[in-house]
Design an enzyme around this catalytic site. Structure first.
Site, PDB file in Angstrom:
ATOM      1  CB  SER A 150      19.801  12.030 -18.250  1.00 38.54           C
ATOM      2  OG  SER A 150      18.940  11.515 -19.222  1.00 38.54           O
ATOM      3  CD  GLU A 239      25.171  10.303 -24.182  1.00 39.88           C
ATOM      4  OE1 GLU A 239      24.058  10.626 -23.723  1.00 39.88           O
ATOM      5  OE2 GLU A 239      26.243  10.654 -23.662  1.00 39.88           O
ATOM      6  CG  HIS A 269      22.436   8.642 -21.424  1.00 39.33           C
ATOM      7  ND1 HIS A 269      22.463   9.969 -21.771  1.00 39.33           N
ATOM      8  CD2 HIS A 269      21.441   8.511 -20.511  1.00 39.33           C
ATOM      9  CE1 HIS A 269      21.517  10.619 -21.112  1.00 39.33           C
ATOM     10  NE2 HIS A 269      20.891   9.760 -20.334  1.00 39.33           N
TER      11      HIS A 269
END
Length: 305
Positions: A150, A239, A269
């Protein structure tokens, strides 16, 4: 405790309220951090993992290894959390599994978080940590991979760009789990299982601070991609970041970078954080480990012992 394999619908049903509560724009980031650290205790460490507190680049970090860990390579892991939450605690299990499956030490960096420390504090910390690893470990830059998820994936990309441009050092590989490579991009949908648009916009603003959003170090998708090392990208098709990851992969390939791209279906995610709870998440993490292992320790080197 041994790993369990929850059916994915059950795992999603359990995780949904947890993420809705913790990753909430209405909660102060300090509260979100505490909640995430508490819930991360359910993410089990694999047997035999040795966790040692260290310092890298002036910041706290953890070195995770095993009794049979090779000293021929290492991974610098940069955790996710929108640059505002997340910690070595939230990502300890994931990093330990990488260390086990790659066969080398994984260093998880406790870089400074926004809004207390906006851009480029996290990038400065990551740069200092990588340079210290090179200076003190006896490893060359091309024996150290950089990995992250991320925001940590975006940070990993920005770090590689800076290392090449400023120091002429290229990491062995990049391992990116659903990388947030352009915080300027506004998601099309309101939320996925983990991330919601209001929270992600709050994180982007906190990280940017008073800086220029056009700075490619803030949004590395817009920066120089040529010359980057082999790169692994994984994202689930459900996502909010799926479209951005597809664009990143296309841009990397256009720049001549060797890319391995995996799109899962039915995960969420950074499901790799729940590898102890769901076998498909564990399989996705093993795939990343395989990619990094081959980059750090090519087959001919592994065969030498």
């Amino acid at each position: 405790m041994r790993d369990i394999d929850l059916p994915l619908p059950l795992a999603r049903a359990i995780l949904n309220p947890i993420f809705r509560v913790t990753l909430n724009k209405r909660l102060p980031f300090t509260v979100q951090r505490r909640l995430l650290d508490v819930t991360s205790r359910a993410q089990l460490l694999p047997a035999g993992a040795v966790v040692r507190p260290v310092r890298l680049g002036g910041r706290p970090a953890e070195r995770i290894d095993f009794a049979d860990t090779s000293e021929h390579g290492a991974v610098l892991y940069l955790h996710g959390g929108g640059y505002a939450v997340g910690s070595v605690a939230t990502h300890r299990s994931l990093a330990a599994r990488l260390a086990r499956d790659i066969g080398c030490a994984v260093y998880v960096l406790d870089y400074r978080l926004a809004p207390e420390h906006p851009f480029p504090a996290a990038l400065d910390d990551a740069e200092a940590a990588f340079l210290e690893l090179v200076a003190t470990s006896g490893l060359r830059p091309d024996q150290i991979a950089v990995s992250g998820d991320s925001a940590g994936g975006g940070l990993s990309l920005a770090l590689a760009q800076r290392l090449i441009a400023r120091h002429g050092q290229t990491p062995a590989a990049l391992g990116l789990i659903a990388p947030w490579a352009d915080p300027n991009e506004i998601p099309e949908r309101e939320r996925d299982l983990v991330i919601n648009r209001p929270w992600s916009r709050a994180c982007a603003a906190a990280y940017l601070g008073d800086s220029d959003s056009a700075d490619p170090a803030y949004a590395p998708l817009t920066g120089e991609l040529r010359g980057l090392p082999p790169t692994y990208v994984q994202v689930d098709v459900s996502e909010l970041l799926h479209r951005q990851c597809v664009a990143l992969v296309a841009a990397l390939r256009e720049a001549g970078v060797h890319v391995r791209f995996t799109e899962s279906k039915g995960l969420w995610h950074v499901a790799q954080l729940q590898a102890a709870l769901a076998a498909p998440a564990a399989a996705a993490l093993c795939e990343l480990a395989e990619f990094l292992r081959e980059a750090i320790q090519p087959a001919d080197l592994r065969e030498l012992g």
